[in-house]
Design a protein around this motif. Structure first.
Motif, PDB file in Angstrom:
ATOM      1  N   GLY A  82     -15.043  -9.086  11.520  1.00 13.47           N
ATOM      2  CA  GLY A  82     -15.242  -9.965  10.773  1.00 13.47           C
ATOM      3  C   GLY A  82     -16.202 -10.217   9.807  1.00 13.47           C
ATOM      4  N   ASP A  83     -17.283  -9.694  10.323  1.00 12.99           N
ATOM      5  CA  ASP A  83     -18.772  -9.606   9.100  1.00 12.99           C
ATOM      6  C   ASP A  83     -18.533  -8.801   8.080  1.00 12.99           C
ATOM      7  N   LEU A  84     -17.536  -7.924   8.091  1.00 13.41           N
ATOM      8  CA  LEU A  84     -17.291  -7.034   6.884  1.00 13.41           C
ATOM      9  C   LEU A  84     -16.814  -7.953   5.617  1.00 13.41           C
ATOM     10  N   SER A  85     -15.995  -9.023   5.809  1.00 15.56           N
ATOM     11  CA  SER A  85     -15.472  -9.598   4.785  1.00 15.56           C
ATOM     12  C   SER A  85     -16.419 -10.423   4.054  1.00 15.56           C
ATOM     13  N   GLY A  86     -17.810 -10.421   4.395  1.00 15.60           N
ATOM     14  CA  GLY A  86     -19.020 -10.994   3.622  1.00 15.60           C
ATOM     15  C   GLY A  86     -19.477  -9.825   2.903  1.00 15.60           C
ATOM     16  N   ILE A  87     -19.330  -8.491   3.215  1.00 16.20           N
ATOM     17  CA  ILE A  87     -20.016  -7.590   2.257  1.00 16.20           C
ATOM     18  C   ILE A  87     -18.904  -7.296   1.174  1.00 16.20           C
ATOM     19  N   PHE A  88     -17.754  -6.895   1.407  1.00 15.61           N
ATOM     20  CA  PHE A  88     -16.623  -6.598   0.333  1.00 15.61           C
ATOM     21  C   PHE A  88     -16.109  -8.090  -0.267  1.00 15.61           C
ATOM     22  N   ASN A  89     -16.358  -9.034   0.266  1.00 18.19           N
ATOM     23  CA  ASN A  89     -16.052 -10.384  -0.447  1.00 18.19           C
ATOM     24  C   ASN A  89     -14.578 -10.378  -1.237  1.00 18.19           C
ATOM     25  N   HIS A  90     -13.689 -10.203  -0.559  1.00 12.23           N
ATOM     26  CA  HIS A  90     -12.423 -10.204  -1.295  1.00 12.23           C
ATOM     27  C   HIS A  90     -11.516 -11.469  -0.808  1.00 12.23           C
ATOM     28  N   GLN A  91     -11.075 -11.995  -1.664  1.00 10.63           N
ATOM     29  CA  GLN A  91     -10.097 -13.076  -1.243  1.00 10.63           C
ATOM     30  C   GLN A  91      -8.748 -12.905  -1.979  1.00 10.63           C
ATOM     31  N   PRO A  92      -7.669 -12.931  -1.069  1.00  7.91           N
ATOM     32  CA  PRO A  92      -7.876 -13.133   0.471  1.00  7.91           C
ATOM     33  C   PRO A  92      -8.002 -11.956   1.180  1.00  7.91           C
ATOM     34  N   TRP A  93      -8.631 -12.351   2.370  1.00 12.12           N
ATOM     35  CA  TRP A  93      -9.027 -11.011   3.273  1.00 12.12           C
ATOM     36  C   TRP A  93      -8.098 -10.915   4.421  1.00 12.12           C
ATOM     37  N   LEU A  94      -7.544  -9.752   4.535  1.00  8.46           N
ATOM     38  CA  LEU A  94      -6.821  -9.457   5.482  1.00  8.46           C
ATOM     39  C   LEU A  94      -7.205  -8.979   6.926  1.00  8.46           C
ATOM     40  N   ARG A  95      -6.540  -9.580   8.008  1.00  9.69           N
ATOM     41  CA  ARG A  95      -7.276  -9.022   9.311  1.00  9.69           C
ATOM     42  C   ARG A  95      -5.832  -8.498  10.061  1.00  9.69           C
ATOM     43  N   MET A  96      -5.806  -7.191  10.000  1.00 13.84           N
ATOM     44  CA  MET A  96      -4.420  -6.569  10.770  1.00 13.84           C
ATOM     45  C   MET A  96      -4.787  -5.606  12.000  1.00 13.84           C
ATOM     46  N   SER A  97      -4.211  -5.853  12.894  1.00 14.09           N
ATOM     47  CA  SER A  97      -4.474  -5.430  14.314  1.00 14.09           C
ATOM     48  C   SER A  97      -3.187  -4.937  15.013  1.00 14.09           C
ATOM     49  N   ARG A  98      -3.400  -3.907  15.870  1.00 11.82           N
ATOM     50  CA  ARG A  98      -2.039  -3.701  16.531  1.00 11.82           C
ATOM     51  C   ARG A  98      -2.538  -3.351  18.016  1.00 11.82           C
ATOM     52  N   GLU A  99      -1.916  -4.310  19.001  1.00  8.98           N
ATOM     53  CA  GLU A  99      -2.213  -4.193  20.178  1.00  8.98           C
ATOM     54  C   GLU A  99      -1.446  -3.041  21.034  1.00  8.98           C
ATOM     55  N   ALA A 100      -2.044  -2.658  22.313  1.00 10.55           N
ATOM     56  CA  ALA A 100      -1.590  -1.654  23.023  1.00 10.55           C
ATOM     57  C   ALA A 100       0.050  -1.958  23.387  1.00 10.55           C
ATOM     58  N   ALA A 101       0.201  -3.134  23.789  1.00  8.74           N
ATOM     59  CA  ALA A 101       1.561  -3.488  24.313  1.00  8.74           C
ATOM     60  C   ALA A 101       2.518  -4.161  23.383  1.00  8.74           C
ATOM     61  N   SER A 102       1.996  -4.147  22.094  1.00  5.60           N
ATOM     62  CA  SER A 102       2.716  -4.726  20.964  1.00  5.60           C
ATOM     63  C   SER A 102       3.535  -3.645  20.187  1.00  5.60           C
ATOM     64  N   LYS A 103       4.683  -4.219  19.822  1.00  2.00           N
ATOM     65  CA  LYS A 103       5.660  -3.339  19.006  1.00  2.00           C
ATOM     66  C   LYS A 103       5.368  -3.340  17.691  1.00  2.00           C
ATOM     67  N   PHE A 104       4.923  -4.540  17.132  1.00  2.00           N
ATOM     68  CA  PHE A 104       4.562  -4.737  15.593  1.00  2.00           C
ATOM     69  C   PHE A 104       3.086  -4.862  15.372  1.00  2.00           C
ATOM     70  N   TRP A 105       2.757  -5.030  14.242  1.00  2.00           N
ATOM     71  CA  TRP A 105       1.265  -5.415  14.077  1.00  2.00           C
ATOM     72  C   TRP A 105       1.029  -6.948  13.817  1.00  2.00           C
ATOM     73  N   ASP A 106      -0.017  -7.428  14.088  1.00  2.00           N
ATOM     74  CA  ASP A 106      -0.437  -8.660  13.865  1.00  2.00           C
ATOM     75  C   ASP A 106      -1.238  -8.832  12.523  1.00  2.00           C
ATOM     76  N   CYS A 107      -1.006  -9.857  11.919  1.00  2.00           N
ATOM     77  CA  CYS A 107      -1.554 -10.040  10.643  1.00  2.00           C
ATOM     78  C   CYS A 107      -2.234 -11.371  10.357  1.00  2.00           C
ATOM     79  N   ARG A 108      -3.375 -11.497   9.928  1.00  2.00           N
ATOM     80  CA  ARG A 108      -3.926 -13.066   9.508  1.00  2.00           C
ATOM     81  C   ARG A 108      -4.628 -12.912   8.170  1.00  2.00           C
ATOM     82  N   VAL A 109      -4.585 -13.947   7.526  1.00  2.00           N
ATOM     83  CA  VAL A 109      -4.935 -14.010   6.142  1.00  2.00           C
ATOM     84  C   VAL A 109      -6.206 -15.097   6.315  1.00  2.00           C
TER      85      VAL A 109
END
Length: 563
Positions: A82-109
Motif C-alpha cells: 500500500g505504501d508503494l502507491s505513494g512512491i510511484f504515484n500513479h492514478q489510478p492505482w491497481l491492487r491485484m492479488s490472488r489467494e491460495a483458495a481462489s480460482k481468480f484474481w482479486d482486483c481493487r482500484v
C-alpha cells in the motif's frame, strides 16, 4: 465508465511485486505487460522505465502492485504494498492479488478521480499471441488496436526475464526462457552471404541485359513478345527483392518478402519435379516424336477446311473468284509452314532437351516456354486471322462510309463527328457502284474472317489458361496461407470475449481470444502483384471489336500490374 484491465495469463504465477504496463487514458484502460519482483530499488525501476520509453516511444509506468499469497495474508506485506502507491504515484492505482483458495484474481482500484468509475472489467489475454499478431480490421484509434500496439512495441521488455543477472527481475511470457531455435539462428547467419551472392548475380545479369546490343532492334521486339523473357524478368525482380539487405520496415514489406520466397521455392520444387519426369523414361524423345505428326495433322485439317471453304460451305453461295483467290493465298501459307516444320524436325528433340533444363528455374518458366511454343506452332493461324481481319475491317469501313454517302453525310476528321454534305451525280453513281461490289463480296470475306477468328480464339484461350496458371503460382501468398493454417493467431481479424465469471460486487472477468483472418481476406490482403490475363476492354467492347474486324491481341496485357 468502467475501468478495463488487460492482464497477461503468463503472469499468473508471478511472485509479489509491481505491475508494469501502460495506461490508456483516452479509453480508461490499463494494459499490464509484466510483473517486477521484489527486491528492487525504486530509482532503478524509474530509470529502467525511462530507458524503455526512449526505445519504444510509448509511455510506461508502474500501474500498481501484485500479490500472490500462498499462505495467509501478511499484514506487513500488505502495508508495504500500500505504501508503494505513494512512491510511484500513479492514478489510478491497481491492487491485484490472488489467494491460495481462489480460482481468480482479486482486483481493487485506488486513487480514482471519478468516483463513479467503480466498475471493473478484468480481461485476461495471451501475451505471446497478442505480441505476434497483426491486427487488420480494428481502427487505428480503437482500444483493441492500442492494446495490441502496446504489447507488440515492447518486445525489448520481454528480452529480460527472471533468470537474467541484474537489478530487476521480471515475469512475462518468456519467463521460462527466451524462445529460440538453432535452425532459425543458423538460417539467419547463412542468409547474409547467400543474399550477397544472389544480389551479385542479379546485378550481373541485369547489366548484361542492359547492353546496347541486346536492347536494340530486333532483339528488344522479341523480348517484349515472348512470355519466357517476361517471366525471367519477373524472376529477376523477385530475386532482387529477397536479396535486398534492407530490413523490412513494416509488416506488409515483411509479408511480401516472405510470400515471394515461398512462391519461388514452391515454383522451383515443382519445376524440378517436372524436369525429373521429363528426363526419366525418355519422355523428351516421345514428345519430340509426337510433335511433328501433330503439326502435320493440324496443317492437314487446315487444308481440308480451306478446301471446304473454297467450295460451297453449308450450301452458301460464295463469290467464286474471291473465294479462289483467298483459298489459294492461305493454302500457300500452309505449304510454307509444312516446309518449315519438316526443316526443323531433326533439331526438335535437341531443342526440347535444352528447354527441359529450364524447368529447374521454376514451373512458371516452363509454362511460359510452353506458351511461346504454342504461339510459334500456331503462327500460321495468327497470320490467317490478321489477313482476314484486315480485309474484313477494310470492307466494313468502306461500307459504313458509303452508307453515309447515301444519306448525305460524311465523317468530319477535324471535328470527329458526322456532318451533312451534298454530293453530285457522279459521286453518287460511283458510291453506289462501290457499295454494291463491297456488299456482294462481304459474305465471302466474312466467312473466312469468322472461321479464322474462331481458330485464333482457341489458341488465345489455351494461352490464357497457361497464363492464369502462371499467375496463380506467382501471386498466391503461400507463406500467409501457411501462417493462417498453422498459426492462425498471427493474422488477426479481431477479438472475441468469453465470460469467465460474472458476480455482483466483483469485477467482470473476461477471456480475450483472437479471431483469425478469413482465408479469402488473406488472399486479398497478401496477394502478390501479377499480370492480368483477361481482356483489357469490357466484354461489350470486345464483341464490338470482333464485329467491326479490329485485331484482337492476346489477353495478357504486359503493362497492366495488380498492385
Amino acid at each position: 465508465m468502467a475501468i478495463k484491465i488487460f492482464f497477461p495469463t503468463s503472469c499468473s504465477a508471478a511472485e509479489n511485486g509491481l505491475l508494469i504496463g501502460r495506461w490508456l487514458g483516452e479509453h480508461g484502460s490499463a494494459v499490464v505487460l509484466a510483473t517486477l519482483h521484489f527486491p528492487f530499488i525504486p530509482a532503478h525501476v524509474k530509470k529502467y522505465l525511462s530507458q524503455l520509453e526512449q526505445v519504444t516511444g510509448l509511455s510506461l509506468s508502474v500501474l500498481g502492485t501484485w500479490s500472490h499469497s500462498k499462505a495467509e495474508k501478511d499484514e506487513k506485506m500488505e502495508n508495504f504494498l500500500g505504501d508503494l502507491s505513494g512512491i510511484f504515484n500513479h492514478q489510478p492505482w491497481l491492487r491485484m492479488s490472488r489467494e491460495a483458495a481462489s480460482k481468480f484474481w482479486d482486483c481493487r482500484v485506488e486513487k480514482v478521480e471519478d468516483e463513479a468509475s467503480e466498475d471493473l472489467v478484468l480481461v485476461y489475454y495471451d501475451q505471446r499471441k497478442v505480441m505476434l499478431s497483426e491486427l487488420h480490421s480494428a481502427s487505428e484509434h480503437s482500444e483493441i488496436a492500442a492494446m495490441f500496439n502496446s504489447v507488440a512495441k515492447n518486445q525489448i521488455l520481454y528480452a529480460t526475464d527472471k533468470y537474467d543477472e541484474g537489478p530487476l527481475k521480471l515475469t512475462h511470457w518468456q519467463s521460462e526462457g527466451v524462445e529460440a531455435s538453432i535452425i532459425v539462428e543458423l538460417t539467419k547467419q547463412a542468409s547474409v552471404p547467400v543474399c550477397a551472392v544472389i544480389s551479385f548475380f542479379v546485378s550481373l545479369i541485369t547489366s548484361v541485359c542492359n547492353l546496347r546490343v541486346l536492347s536494340g532492334l530486333p532483339l528488344s521486339f522479341l523480348w517484349n513478345k515472348l512470355s519466357t523473357c517476361e517471366q525471367l524478368g519477373k524472376r529477376l525482380e523477385n530475386l532482387r527483392l529477397i536479396s535486398s539487405s534492407e530490413k523490412a520496415r513494416d509488416h506488409t514489406t515483411f509479408m511480401r518478402k516472405a510470400n515471394t520466397v515461398m512462391s519461388l521455392l514452391l515454383d522451383m520444387v515443382l519445376g524440378i519435379l517436372l524436369m525429373s519426369w521429363l528426363y526419366r523414361g525418355n519422355h523428351i524423345g516421345q514428345l519430340a516424336d509426337a510433335l511433328v505428326p501433330v503439326a502435320d495433322h493440324v496443317a492437314l485439317e487446315l487444308q481440308e477446311l480451306l478446301q471446304w471453304l473454297m467450295g460451297a460451305p453449308a450450301g452458301l453461295k460464295m463469290n467464286r473468284a474471291l473465294d479462289e483467290v483467298l483459298g489459294r493465298f492461305f493454302m500457300y501459307h500452309i505449304h510454307l509452314w509444312i516446309s518449315y516444320i519438316r526443316l526443323m524436325s531433326p533439331f526438335i528433340e535437341v531443342i526440347l532437351w535444352y528447354i527441359g533444363l529450364s524447368a529447374c528455374l521454376g514451373l512458371s518458366v516452363a509454362l511460359s516456354i510452353l506458351s511461346d511454343i504454342i504461339a510459334l506452332l500456331t503462327f500460321h493461324i495468327y497470320c490467317f486471322y490478321v489477313y482476314g481481319a484486315r480485309l474484313y475491317c477494310l470492307k466494313m469501313h468502306g461500307l459504313s462510309s458509303l452508307w453515309r454517302l447515301f444519306r448525305g453525310k460524311k465523317w468530319n476528321v477535324l471535328r470527329q463527328r458526322v456532318d451533312s454534305c451534298s454530293y453530285d451525280l457522279d459521286q453518287l453513281f460511283l458510291g453506289t457502284l462501290l457499295f454494291t461490289i463491297l456488299l456482294f463480296l462481304l459474305p465471302t470475306t466474312a466467312l473466312y474472317y469468322l472461321v479464322f477468328t474462331l481458330l485464333r480464339l482457341l489458341v488465345v484461350v489455351a494461352q490464357g489458361v497457361i497464363q492464369m496458371t502462371i499467375n496463380l503460382l506467382s501471386s498466391l501468398p503461400f507463406y500467409a496461407l501457411l501462417l493462417r493454417l498453422c498459426r492462425s493467431y498471427r493474422l488477426a481479424a479481431g477479438v472475441k470475449f468469453r465470460i469467465l465469471e460474472q458476480k455482483s460486487g466483483t469485477a467482470l472477468r473476461l477471456l480475450m481470444q483472437i479471431n483469425p483472418l478469413p482465408y479469402g481476406q488473406v488472399l486479398e490482403t497478401y496477394r502478390l502483384p501479377y499480370s492480368r490475363c483477361y481482356p483489357k476492354d469490357s466484354w461489350g467492347s470486345l464483341c464490338k471489336k470482333l464485329f467491326v474486324g479490329e485485331v484482337i491481341y492476346p489477353w495478357k496485357q504486359k503493362e497492366d500490374k495488380q498492385d
